[in-house]
Scaffold this active site. Sequence first.
Site, short mmCIF file in Angstrom:
data_model
loop_
_atom_site.label_atom_id
_atom_site.label_comp_id
_atom_site.label_asym_id
_atom_site.label_seq_id
_atom_site.Cartn_x
_atom_site.Cartn_y
_atom_site.Cartn_z
CD1 TRP A 154 57.51 45.85 92.13
CD2 TRP A 154 56.00 45.34 90.57
NE1 TRP A 154 56.66 44.90 92.66
CE2 TRP A 154 55.73 44.57 91.73
CE3 TRP A 154 55.17 45.18 89.46
CZ2 TRP A 154 54.68 43.65 91.80
CZ3 TRP A 154 54.12 44.27 89.53
CH2 TRP A 154 53.88 43.51 90.69
CE LYS A 159 52.09 47.98 96.33
NZ LYS A 159 52.12 46.58 96.67
CG ASP A 176 55.62 51.99 90.20
OD1 ASP A 176 54.86 52.32 91.13
OD2 ASP A 176 55.74 50.82 89.79
N1 PMP Z 1 54.76 48.77 91.06
C1 PMP Z 1 55.12 48.46 92.30
C2 PMP Z 1 56.31 49.15 92.90
C3 PMP Z 1 54.39 47.51 93.03
O1 PMP Z 1 54.76 47.20 94.28
C4 PMP Z 1 53.27 46.90 92.44
C5 PMP Z 1 52.40 45.90 93.17
N2 PMP Z 1 52.91 45.26 94.22
C6 PMP Z 1 52.95 47.23 91.13
C7 PMP Z 1 53.69 48.19 90.48
C8 PMP Z 1 51.75 46.62 90.45
O2 PMP Z 1 50.64 47.18 91.01
P1 PMP Z 1 49.13 46.77 90.65
O3 PMP Z 1 48.92 45.42 91.22
O4 PMP Z 1 48.36 47.87 91.30
O5 PMP Z 1 49.02 46.79 89.17
#
Ligand code: PMP
Length: 359
Positions: free
Chosen positions: A103, A197, A173
Amino acid sequence: MTKRIFNFSSGPAILPEPVLEQAQRDLYALPGVGMSVLEISHRSTTFEQIINEAEADLRLLLGIPENYKVLFLQGGASLQFSMVPMNLLPKGASADYILTGSWGQGALKEARKLGRAREASSTAATNFNRLPGPEESDLDANAAYLHFTSNETIFGVEFQEEPIVGDVPLVCDMSSNFISKPIDVTKYGLIYAGAQKNAGPAGATIVIVRNDLLERVPEGLPSMLDYRNGSRYNTPPCFSIYICGLVFKWLLNEVGGLKKIYVKNAEKARILYDAIDASDGYYRGHAEKDCRSLMNVTFRLPSEELEKIFVKEATSHGLDGLNGHRSVGGIRASIYNAFPLAGVTSLVEFMQDFERKNG
Ligand code: PMP
């Protein structure tokens, strides 16, 4: 009513049962309103009350000071990969990124499309199984901000404390460990998290940003991507925000706050990691012990074939969503705030039984 199973999904993920029950009641008609939350205007006083209450409860939960804005946006955490540099990375400046998983890599990739962004440190060489030590980081004291991912959902690696950055604003994030423990918001310039989450269902993205950073926002950004336009520039994800509000109330009133949920989360994770460590190598945790995530517990079995059988048999025992992310394989048990202790002990029993039969 249909029986519920244990849902280890990494997100969208399990929600607190009292929240689902209240949502079910309110879905037909909100008390005193006579219409469902799905049907009312986002400009109505009823929805205004819902979003204001959600914000006030989140402020109470996290201890968010007055000089921070709370925004409910759309586009997921992924859109924040772009909105953060669009809003906070002035032309000519540079931003730092600490990479502890996919991520963070994704966030850096998007930032580089918009401006200068450096990899300040990365643990890619060890397949993101740990956190970089301060001596491994090449931090720019003049960076516009330092971005990190407090919990890397795929690898199961969680920062135990914020990186030390001096005066550089910290951007985080926090998608997968948001409101899972108390934090000191004043250490951060900006926090963002997809709701799906710990906070609620997919649809809303929560952004908490210190007011002075908004002075950097350049003129001419597309209106939808400008933090200064707040949560209701257009029609917001009303239902998702409403459920987030119920989750915040659940945490405040039924759980008793973030200290309490942290104790529960730590206990659930301890039980699972103890089972992994007690297996004498049959189960192997991915993350090094000092950076293990309390939210996403990642581990391997002796072979990929056994992992496939494990997931399949677990599913038939009512333990769902245990397969690791497609990019790394293995097993991942996501045990967010709403995940019950009974589900963790069921998984541990299943693991012990599986090892006896297949060890
Ligand atoms: N950052 C993290 C730490 C994640 O776990 C996720 C999704 N699992 C994301 C970003 C991406 O999130 P989204 O699907 O809401 O764009």
